[in-house]
Enzyme design. Structure first.
Site, mmCIF file in Angstrom:
data_model
loop_
_atom_site.group_PDB
_atom_site.id
_atom_site.type_symbol
_atom_site.label_atom_id
_atom_site.label_comp_id
_atom_site.label_asym_id
_atom_site.label_seq_id
_atom_site.Cartn_x
_atom_site.Cartn_y
_atom_site.Cartn_z
ATOM 1 N N GLY A 197 5.722 -4.144 -4.490
ATOM 2 C CA GLY A 197 6.958 -4.525 -3.798
ATOM 3 C C GLY A 197 6.754 -4.728 -2.310
ATOM 4 N N CYS A 198 5.986 -3.854 -1.699
ATOM 5 C CA CYS A 198 5.748 -3.957 -0.257
ATOM 6 C C CYS A 198 4.910 -5.183 0.078
ATOM 7 C CB CYS A 198 5.101 -2.676 0.257
ATOM 8 S SG CYS A 198 6.197 -1.247 0.061
ATOM 9 N N THR A 199 3.988 -5.531 -0.795
ATOM 10 C CA THR A 199 3.186 -6.741 -0.588
ATOM 11 C C THR A 199 4.078 -7.975 -0.702
ATOM 12 O OG1 THR A 199 1.179 -5.657 -1.364
ATOM 13 C CG2 THR A 199 1.219 -8.074 -1.437
#
Length: 157
Positions: A45-47
């Protein structure tokens, strides 16, 4: 935990970036800043979120915004994140989560049905005078940058 709202003064901070250089919010006085807090570098998700900011960066900068990503990751992990995904904006390390707490981006959340304490994925837009103009809590990684652009009145990237 107190959430920040439109009109509040953005808490100032100095954090170390991925190259271990100090970065202060006050360094950007006179410019608009997008601060986004994310749980952990190099996670799916952060990527997705970071790459969405990367892909929109030219148009955000063209509209006068500087993007700063903030997580609890070490500078070494942030360097690896930047290098593996071609990120072209500063990633800041808030290892003790003090800045997260100052912005209300740290607290209880649900994770797989359990209540845990951790990073609340959040985004803040700070104006030229250091005031909050947007405070977005518990945002979803996917599609967040597009929603932010719409909120800011910017065309799709």
């Amino acid at each position: 935990m107190t959430n920040l709202e439109k009109g509040d003064i953005a808490p100032d901070f100095t954090l170390i970036d991925q190259d271990e250089h100090p970065v202060s919010l006050g360094d950007f006085r006179g410019r608009r800043v997008i601060l986004y807090f994310y749980p952990a570098a190099q996670t799916p998700g952060c990527t997705t979120q970071a790459c969405d900011f990367r892909d929109s960066l030219a148009s955000l900068q063209g509209a006068g915004y500087t993007v700063l990503g903030i997580s609890r990751d070490t500078p070494e992990k942030l360097r690896a994140f930047r290098d593996s995904d071609g990120l072209t904006f500063p990633l800041l390390s808030d290892a003790d989560h003090a800045v997260h707490e100052a912005y209300g981006a740290w607290g209880e959340k649900q994770n797989y049905g359990k209540t845990v304490t951790g990073v609340l994925r959040s985004t803040f837009v700070v104006d030229e005078e250091g005031k909050i103009v947007e405070a977005m809590y518990n945002v979803k990684a996917t599609g967040h940058v597009a929603r932010l652009r719409k909120t800011l009145g910017l065309a799709a990237a």
